[in-house]
Design an enzyme around this catalytic site. Structure first.
Site, PDB file in Angstrom:
ATOM      1  N   ASP A  27       0.822  -1.206   0.000  1.00 44.63           N
ATOM      2  CA  ASP A  27       0.000   0.000   0.000  1.00 44.63           C
ATOM      3  C   ASP A  27       0.858   1.259   0.000  1.00 44.63           C
ATOM      4  OD1 ASP A  27      -2.331   1.479   0.045  1.00 44.63           O
ATOM      5  OD2 ASP A  27      -2.527   1.418   2.216  1.00 44.63           O
ATOM      6  N   GLY A  28       0.356   2.308  -0.634  1.00 40.44           N
ATOM      7  CA  GLY A  28       1.030   3.601  -0.612  1.00 40.44           C
ATOM      8  C   GLY A  28       1.700   3.989  -1.910  1.00 40.44           C
ATOM      9  N   ARG A  31       0.223   7.361  -3.254  1.00 38.91           N
ATOM     10  CA  ARG A  31       0.632   8.489  -2.420  1.00 38.91           C
ATOM     11  C   ARG A  31       2.117   8.808  -2.589  1.00 38.91           C
ATOM     12  NH1 ARG A  31      -1.712   6.348   3.067  1.00 38.91           N
ATOM     13  NH2 ARG A  31      -2.088   4.510   1.779  1.00 38.91           N
ATOM     14  N   ARG A  40       0.079   8.563 -10.661  1.00 38.48           N
ATOM     15  CA  ARG A  40       0.035   7.378  -9.802  1.00 38.48           C
ATOM     16  C   ARG A  40       0.754   6.156 -10.392  1.00 38.48           C
ATOM     17  NH1 ARG A  40      -3.642   7.148  -5.614  1.00 38.48           N
ATOM     18  NH2 ARG A  40      -4.005   4.938  -6.025  1.00 38.48           N
ATOM     19  N   GLU A  74     -11.865  -4.936  -5.411  1.00 35.58           N
ATOM     20  CA  GLU A  74     -12.360  -3.553  -5.355  1.00 35.58           C
ATOM     21  C   GLU A  74     -11.526  -2.590  -6.204  1.00 35.58           C
ATOM     22  OE1 GLU A  74     -13.713  -5.895  -2.036  1.00 35.58           O
ATOM     23  OE2 GLU A  74     -11.667  -5.362  -2.598  1.00 35.58           O
ATOM     24  N   ASN A  75     -10.306  -3.008  -6.563  1.00 36.19           N
ATOM     25  CA  ASN A  75      -9.433  -2.100  -7.313  1.00 36.19           C
ATOM     26  C   ASN A  75      -9.933  -1.793  -8.720  1.00 36.19           C
ATOM     27  OD1 ASN A  75      -6.292  -3.295  -5.863  1.00 36.19           O
ATOM     28  ND2 ASN A  75      -7.612  -1.598  -5.265  1.00 36.19           N
ATOM     29  N   TRP A  76     -10.892  -2.591  -9.211  1.00 35.97           N
ATOM     30  CA  TRP A  76     -11.444  -2.315 -10.540  1.00 35.97           C
ATOM     31  C   TRP A  76     -12.196  -0.980 -10.567  1.00 35.97           C
ATOM     32  CZ3 TRP A  76      -9.464  -5.111 -14.241  1.00 35.97           C
ATOM     33  CH2 TRP A  76      -9.069  -6.424 -13.984  1.00 35.97           C
ATOM     34  N   ARG A  78     -10.992   1.805  -9.654  1.00 38.41           N
ATOM     35  CA  ARG A  78     -10.038   2.883  -9.872  1.00 38.41           C
ATOM     36  C   ARG A  78     -10.135   3.407 -11.310  1.00 38.41           C
ATOM     37  NH1 ARG A  78      -4.482   1.443  -6.533  1.00 38.41           N
ATOM     38  NH2 ARG A  78      -5.489   1.177  -4.504  1.00 38.41           N
ATOM     39  N   ARG A 200      -5.597  -1.511   8.790  1.00 37.88           N
ATOM     40  CA  ARG A 200      -6.677  -2.466   8.503  1.00 37.88           C
ATOM     41  C   ARG A 200      -6.140  -3.484   7.495  1.00 37.88           C
ATOM     42  NH1 ARG A 200      -8.123   2.534   6.414  1.00 37.88           N
ATOM     43  NH2 ARG A 200      -7.994   2.710   4.140  1.00 37.88           N
TER      44      ARG A 200
END
Length: 246
Positions: A27-28, A31, A40, A74-76, A78, A200
């Site tokens: 993750d990250g 960012r 990104r 869930e990334n779909w 984006r 999480r």
């Protein structure tokens, strides 16, 4: 000789007993790129480099199983531009597999691969087939993966067996469910590491992390280094794992 000495020094400060299975939530990346005024996808490219570096280091210190959350169900959601960039990075990674992993390392992809284009599915299957004989280390990469989706998939398989008379509903046990998961045959997670400051597990290996130790750090994944993994392993070594006992 200097490199060997450094490796020996690192191993000496690590716990005597390492976790059998370490999971990483990468993750990250976005960012990391934003902080530098970059799109990104640049962060995802750097994250892929970190994946390679950490994978090699895990093998150097003797970890047996490592898993990475690469792309969730869930990334779909984006932006299409970001998803397209991720698929290109993944495609390139599959082409360069022999350079990215060392000999005697098995690669397994977790998740529903049916949603990917045929050319990517073919490449994933080829990598899994060609590395299936290796057993020094196993790398599990979760793609189009979600913990709840995995449990629903396992439930459907068990329901089909019950309808066909292969099993009875009352015979379903935790072992039965475990046997239908994408991780069938692999041990549960001992240590889950998530960089980026989030605390999480985001639907990652929720069954397999039932008794995992969690380690969170503010470091963004592209900046995550072997020394940061050392810190997580040292912290793991200080914890007492009772598994519900005294």
């Amino acid at each position: 000789m200097a490199l060997f000495g450094k490796k020996q020094e690192t191993e000496n400060k690590l716990p005597e007993v390492l976790p059998q299975h370490v999971a990483f939530i990468m993750d990250g990346n976005g960012r990391w790129a934003k902080k530098r005024g970059l799109p990104r996808p640049f962060g995802h490219r750097e994250g892929a480099k970190t994946f390679r570096k950490i994978s090699h280091y895990c093998k150097d210190i003797g970890l047996k199983y490592i898993s990475f959350y690469a792309f969730s169900t869930e990334n779909w959601q984006r932006p299409k531009e970001e998803i397209d960039a991720l698929m290109k990075i993944f495609d390139r990674y599959l082409d360069d597999m022999k350079e990215l992993i060392t000999d005697n390392t098995r690669m397994v992809f977790l998740g529903d691969k049916s949603i990917f284009p045929e050319y990517l599915r073919t490449k994933m299957e080829k990598v899994e087939r060609e590395t299936a004989i290796y057993d020094e280390m196993v790398i599990l990469v979760a793609v189009n993966y979600g913990g709840r989706d995995e449990l629903a998939h396992a439930a459907k398989l068990l329901a089909q067996k019950a309808v066909s008379g292969e099993i009875k509903p009352e015979d379903i046990t935790e072992d039965s469910v475990n046997g239908e998961l994408y991780t069938k045959g692999f041990p549960d997670v001992d240590l889950l590491i998530r960089p980026s400051g989030e605390q999480r597990i985001s639907n990652f290996l929720i069954w397999q992390c039932a008794y995992a130790e969690f380690y969170f750090t503010n470091i963004l994944w592209p900046d995550f280094k072997p020394d940061d993994l050392d810190a997580a392993l040292i912290e793991y070594g200080k914890r007492q794992r009772r598994f519900g006992g005294v």
